[in-house]
Design a protein around this motif. Structure first.
Motif, PDB file in Angstrom:
ATOM      1  N   VAL A 174       0.798  -1.229   0.000  1.00  0.00           N
ATOM      2  CA  VAL A 174       0.000   0.000   0.000  1.00  0.00           C
ATOM      3  C   VAL A 174       0.831   1.280   0.000  1.00  0.00           C
ATOM      4  CG1 VAL A 174      -2.032  -1.065   1.043  1.00  0.00           C
ATOM      5  CG2 VAL A 174      -0.312  -0.006   2.515  1.00  0.00           C
ATOM      6  N   LEU A 175       2.097   1.215   0.435  1.00  0.00           N
ATOM      7  CA  LEU A 175       2.906   2.428   0.564  1.00  0.00           C
ATOM      8  C   LEU A 175       4.273   2.293  -0.088  1.00  0.00           C
ATOM      9  CD1 LEU A 175       2.232   3.272   4.322  1.00  0.00           C
ATOM     10  CD2 LEU A 175       1.314   4.490   2.349  1.00  0.00           C
ATOM     11  N   ARG A 176       4.776   3.432  -0.566  1.00  0.00           N
ATOM     12  CA  ARG A 176       6.148   3.548  -1.060  1.00  0.00           C
ATOM     13  C   ARG A 176       6.854   4.525  -0.134  1.00  0.00           C
ATOM     14  NH1 ARG A 176       8.023   7.604  -4.272  1.00  0.00           N
ATOM     15  NH2 ARG A 176       5.902   8.134  -4.902  1.00  0.00           N
TER      16      ARG A 176
ATOM     17  N   ILE B 268       0.503   3.889  -2.767  1.00  0.00           N
ATOM     18  CA  ILE B 268       0.589   3.259  -4.090  1.00  0.00           C
ATOM     19  C   ILE B 268      -0.638   2.389  -4.338  1.00  0.00           C
ATOM     20  CG2 ILE B 268       3.086   3.360  -4.322  1.00  0.00           C
ATOM     21  CD1 ILE B 268       3.241   0.441  -3.420  1.00  0.00           C
ATOM     22  N   GLN B 269      -1.409   2.172  -3.275  1.00  0.00           N
ATOM     23  CA  GLN B 269      -2.688   1.465  -3.383  1.00  0.00           C
ATOM     24  C   GLN B 269      -3.618   2.079  -2.346  1.00  0.00           C
ATOM     25  OE1 GLN B 269      -3.291  -2.642  -1.785  1.00  0.00           O
ATOM     26  NE2 GLN B 269      -3.529  -3.126  -3.955  1.00  0.00           N
TER      27      GLN B 269
ATOM     28  N   LYS C 222      -5.492   8.924  -1.886  1.00  0.00           N
ATOM     29  CA  LYS C 222      -5.224   9.136  -3.308  1.00  0.00           C
ATOM     30  C   LYS C 222      -3.846   8.596  -3.632  1.00  0.00           C
ATOM     31  CE  LYS C 222      -8.236  12.978  -4.140  1.00  0.00           C
ATOM     32  NZ  LYS C 222      -8.648  13.946  -3.182  1.00  0.00           N
ATOM     33  N   ILE C 223      -3.764   7.809  -4.682  1.00  0.00           N
ATOM     34  CA  ILE C 223      -2.489   7.245  -5.102  1.00  0.00           C
ATOM     35  C   ILE C 223      -1.525   8.378  -5.426  1.00  0.00           C
ATOM     36  CG2 ILE C 223      -1.348   5.875  -6.897  1.00  0.00           C
ATOM     37  CD1 ILE C 223      -3.880   4.120  -6.928  1.00  0.00           C
ATOM     38  N   GLY C 224      -0.299   8.265  -4.906  1.00  0.00           N
ATOM     39  CA  GLY C 224       0.725   9.287  -5.108  1.00  0.00           C
ATOM     40  C   GLY C 224       0.731  10.378  -4.055  1.00  0.00           C
ATOM     41  N   LYS C 225      -0.276  10.389  -3.181  1.00  0.00           N
ATOM     42  CA  LYS C 225      -0.379  11.412  -2.137  1.00  0.00           C
ATOM     43  C   LYS C 225       0.429  11.004  -0.902  1.00  0.00           C
ATOM     44  CE  LYS C 225      -3.711  13.584   0.898  1.00  0.00           C
ATOM     45  NZ  LYS C 225      -4.894  13.297   1.664  1.00  0.00           N
ATOM     46  N   ASN C 226       0.969  12.010  -0.205  1.00  0.00           N
ATOM     47  CA  ASN C 226       1.658  11.780   1.064  1.00  0.00           C
ATOM     48  C   ASN C 226       0.669  11.111   2.024  1.00  0.00           C
ATOM     49  OD1 ASN C 226       2.829  11.993   3.636  1.00  0.00           O
ATOM     50  ND2 ASN C 226       3.781  13.946   3.171  1.00  0.00           N
ATOM     51  N   ALA C 227       1.061   9.999   2.609  1.00  0.00           N
ATOM     52  CA  ALA C 227       0.157   9.217   3.451  1.00  0.00           C
ATOM     53  C   ALA C 227       0.124   9.658   4.907  1.00  0.00           C
ATOM     54  CB  ALA C 227       0.547   7.734   3.372  1.00  0.00           C
TER      55      ALA C 227
END
Length: 165
Positions: free
Chosen positions: A16-18, A29-30, A37-42
């Protein structure tokens, strides 16, 4: 490792995260929830100043996730070397014991009237004391907060293995 940590596998985390070790930022990333949102800071900042990430309806400290992501094991305690709770670059994190973690104080506490690390205001000036091996060590009285601070730093660097200043 807490029981909460053990629920998250390294495989699920990486699913789920990069994580970018140079910046300390995790990106989705998921999607875990509809609002992600994909690509957003988690990460989100919490009232205590630490960053958290919610995965599968469970909150995790971002610094603990960073260590787990890079090293593949949950740490007991993570210390932010520079004292910044939001700086989760892997070079700023170290796995330590509780004694070492509390030694890494880089700025004065909020209630410190002198506003100088290690200097405690008294009616006679400023005094310095330091804890080492569960004992208080008195380091003297000084006319200025700066003098007291310098004495404190010298002793701290000699006695505290966790000291980074």
């Amino acid at each position: 490792m807490s029981s909460r940590d053990s629920k998250l596998s390294l495989e699920r985390l990486r699913q789920v995260l990069r994580y970018e070790p140079e910046t300390g930022i995790f990106y989705w990333i998921q999607r875990d929830t509809q609002k992600d949102k994909i690509g957003k800071n988690a990460s989100i900042i919490r009232s205590h100043g630490y960053l958290n990430i919610c995965i599968d309806s469970q909150y995790y400290y971002t610094h603990r996730l960073a260590w787990f992501y890079v090293h593949g094991e949950w740490p007991k305690i993570i210390d932010h070397i520079n004292g910044d709770r939001t700086d989760n670059r892997i070079v700023n994190l170290r796995s330590v014991d509780q004694r070492c973690n509390v030694q890494n104080v880089v700025k004065p506490r909020k209630h410190n009237k002198s506003q100088v690390l290690g200097a405690v205001k008294s009616k006679y000036g400023f005094y310095v004391r330091l804890q080492h091996n569960k004992k208080q060590i008195y380091l003297g009285h000084y006319k200025t907060a700066e003098e007291a601070h310098n004495v404190y730093l010298k002793a701290k660097r000699q006695l505290h293995e966790g000291c980074t200043i």
